[in-house]
Write a protein that holds these residues in place. Structure first.
Motif, PDB file in Angstrom:
ATOM      1  N   PRO A 293     148.786 -53.042  34.602  1.00 17.54           N
ATOM      2  CA  PRO A 293     148.935 -53.801  35.918  1.00 17.54           C
ATOM      3  C   PRO A 293     148.554 -52.826  37.126  1.00 17.54           C
ATOM      4  O   PRO A 293     149.165 -52.869  38.122  1.00 17.54           O
ATOM      5  CB  PRO A 293     150.327 -53.821  35.967  1.00 17.54           C
ATOM      6  N   GLN A 294     147.754 -51.980  36.903  1.00 14.59           N
ATOM      7  CA  GLN A 294     147.174 -51.299  38.015  1.00 14.59           C
ATOM      8  C   GLN A 294     146.333 -52.117  39.047  1.00 14.59           C
ATOM      9  O   GLN A 294     145.704 -53.045  38.707  1.00 14.59           O
ATOM     10  CB  GLN A 294     146.142 -50.213  37.581  1.00 14.59           C
ATOM     11  N   PRO A 295     146.673 -51.786  40.338  1.00 14.76           N
ATOM     12  CA  PRO A 295     146.183 -52.831  41.386  1.00 14.76           C
ATOM     13  C   PRO A 295     144.715 -53.145  41.459  1.00 14.76           C
ATOM     14  O   PRO A 295     144.149 -54.273  41.583  1.00 14.76           O
ATOM     15  CB  PRO A 295     146.795 -52.220  42.700  1.00 14.76           C
ATOM     16  N   GLN A 296     144.070 -52.018  40.999  1.00 15.74           N
ATOM     17  CA  GLN A 296     142.340 -52.080  41.089  1.00 15.74           C
ATOM     18  C   GLN A 296     141.879 -52.980  39.947  1.00 15.74           C
ATOM     19  O   GLN A 296     140.912 -53.516  40.476  1.00 15.74           O
ATOM     20  CB  GLN A 296     141.984 -50.629  40.744  1.00 15.74           C
ATOM     21  N   ALA A 297     142.771 -53.400  39.197  1.00 20.92           N
ATOM     22  CA  ALA A 297     142.155 -54.261  38.308  1.00 20.92           C
ATOM     23  C   ALA A 297     142.035 -55.719  38.735  1.00 20.92           C
ATOM     24  O   ALA A 297     141.308 -56.407  38.443  1.00 20.92           O
ATOM     25  CB  ALA A 297     143.056 -54.424  36.871  1.00 20.92           C
TER      26      ALA A 297
ATOM     27  N   GLY B 251     147.802 -43.609  29.046  1.00 20.86           N
ATOM     28  CA  GLY B 251     147.258 -42.557  29.102  1.00 20.86           C
ATOM     29  C   GLY B 251     146.151 -42.431  30.159  1.00 20.86           C
ATOM     30  O   GLY B 251     146.085 -41.624  30.924  1.00 20.86           O
ATOM     31  N   VAL B 252     145.413 -43.655  30.224  1.00 22.10           N
ATOM     32  CA  VAL B 252     144.483 -43.840  31.005  1.00 22.10           C
ATOM     33  C   VAL B 252     145.216 -44.356  32.567  1.00 22.10           C
ATOM     34  O   VAL B 252     144.684 -43.643  33.441  1.00 22.10           O
ATOM     35  CB  VAL B 252     143.586 -45.190  30.707  1.00 22.10           C
ATOM     36  N   ARG B 253     146.221 -45.217  32.700  1.00 23.86           N
ATOM     37  CA  ARG B 253     146.583 -45.351  33.865  1.00 23.86           C
ATOM     38  C   ARG B 253     147.320 -44.276  34.686  1.00 23.86           C
ATOM     39  O   ARG B 253     147.386 -44.186  35.819  1.00 23.86           O
ATOM     40  CB  ARG B 253     147.845 -46.410  33.506  1.00 23.86           C
ATOM     41  N   SER B 254     147.877 -43.274  33.886  1.00 18.76           N
ATOM     42  CA  SER B 254     148.405 -42.051  34.489  1.00 18.76           C
ATOM     43  C   SER B 254     147.514 -41.170  35.123  1.00 18.76           C
ATOM     44  O   SER B 254     147.847 -40.139  35.680  1.00 18.76           O
ATOM     45  CB  SER B 254     149.400 -41.505  33.364  1.00 18.76           C
ATOM     46  N   GLY B 255     146.253 -41.266  34.559  1.00 21.70           N
ATOM     47  CA  GLY B 255     145.135 -40.441  34.841  1.00 21.70           C
ATOM     48  C   GLY B 255     145.116 -39.189  33.768  1.00 21.70           C
ATOM     49  O   GLY B 255     144.286 -38.316  34.207  1.00 21.70           O
TER      50      GLY B 255
END
Lengths: 239, 239
Positions: A161-165, A58-62
């Motif tokens: 696994p979002q790149p920003q992390a 839910g967070v990853r998807s925005g």
């Protein structure tokens, strides 16, 4: 003096460094017993954990702004209690807080403290976890994990696994990604780190999900290092 | 079991925990000698430090976006070199990098490691410094500072005494401000922390700026604790 292949090692934590399933099962069993529920602590831990990835999605998807993992753990706990016959509204707030913090009180795998201590003498070591800052800090004090710093999703305001992390971690370490190695028991985490330019080390934890684990039993790509545990990784890296 | 007055202690670092002036003077003197300049290392350290607050003010005022302290140290170094008869363009990049990192290689005051080690057994301890994350991490490894975590301006993207520097720290620690004590040798830092709701501890460091120091010789408000050094603070806090 030999050249080091990287300057820093950052670690996935849940499953890679600590045994979340046994720790959550232990406190879950005590909680269930207090409420007169005859269920097994491992079933409780597994049910709670099944909500982990969907909640982060839910967070990853925005769909929602970043919230710390403690918040997601709370929501997920409230969601599973009815399936164990417990009305969330009847659980005192103090007890909920205690149970949510089971994720702060996890035991290290037998090799973790020794392996990390050896690696720390030669490299920067830090968690790169989806756990929130305070969770990881409490865990380090509880389990004696000798991190040089606490890092992870909350500092990046993005879940792996979002790149920003990964990229925010490299920025805070002031290192190019190729001078950092992610060590993890999960092939998907390593694949995401590699796409960001990180070096990668697979740590085999074939019992993380219990005796019937089906995933991440072995390395699925040609990771830079593949080790049976963190002590073995330290030896491979000359630490 | 006695109740603790706070859960976490966060520390100003430059001057409060480490002796920046001697450390920068040491590496500055070596640098000046290599360039045949007969100036004193302390004069060099003092000149570099005089640019510290004005440089941060550019960020605080919003005139420029947040940049890490290493970047400001670099700009300030290039600004003072001509006054020491050195053309910045003639200094190799490697040597500049080494000198900028003098701020990562600072000695602790004689009481710092013992005091922090005692406090760590009972409290969460972390730096709350304007130094950037990597600077504070390197400093901890160099000086043996046993922090539980690295915190500070870079995580808040705001320099002390801006409120966000303190409030973001409280948020990451998941504590109300009144459960956190800032320990610092600087009355202005403590005043800003108090305005954010933090508890406050003054650590006397009357030689931080050398033998002729005129400021911060003593506590200027009724701080919650006033200590001669960090070991004394640990005793006051039952650690």
């Amino acid at each position: 003096m030999p050249t080091s292949p990287v300057d820093a090692l950052v670690f996935d934590v849940f499953g890679t460094v600590v045994d979340w399933r046994e720790g959550v099962a232990r406190d879950g069993a005590a909680f269930l017993a207090r409420h007169g529920v005859p269920a097994d602590g491992h079933a409780f831990a597994d049910a709670w954990r099944r909500h982990y990835s969907p909640a982060m999605e839910g967070v990853r998807s925005g769909a929602r702004p970043f919230v710390p993992l403690d918040t997601l753990h709370r929501e997920n706990l409230l969601a599973i209690l009815p399936a164990f016959g417990i009305d969330p509204g009847t659980v005192p707030e103090d007890e909920l807080q205690w149970l949510i913090r089971a994720w702060h009180r996890l035991e290290p795998w037998p090799d973790s403290v020794e392996g990390l201590t050896r690696l720390k003498a030669r490299y920067i070591i830090a968690p790169l976890s989806n756990g929130n800052f305070r969770l990881l800090l409490d865990m380090a004090k509880y389990a004696g994990l000798p991190w040089d710093a606490i890092m992870g999703a909350e500092l990046a305001q993005a879940y792996k696994p979002q790149p920003q992390a990964y990229l925010r971690t490299a920025e805070l370490l002031d290192l190019p990604p190729e001078r950092i190695c992610l060590a993890a028991a999960h092939n998907g985490d390593l694949a995401a780190a590699r796409r960001c330019g990180f070096k990668t080390a697979f740590i085999a934890r074939p019992r993380e999900f219990g005796p019937d684990q089906k995933t991440d039993l072995a390395a699925e790509q040609d990771w830079d290092w593949v080790a049976g545990d963190i002590v073995a990784l330290a030896s491979m890296l000359g630490a």
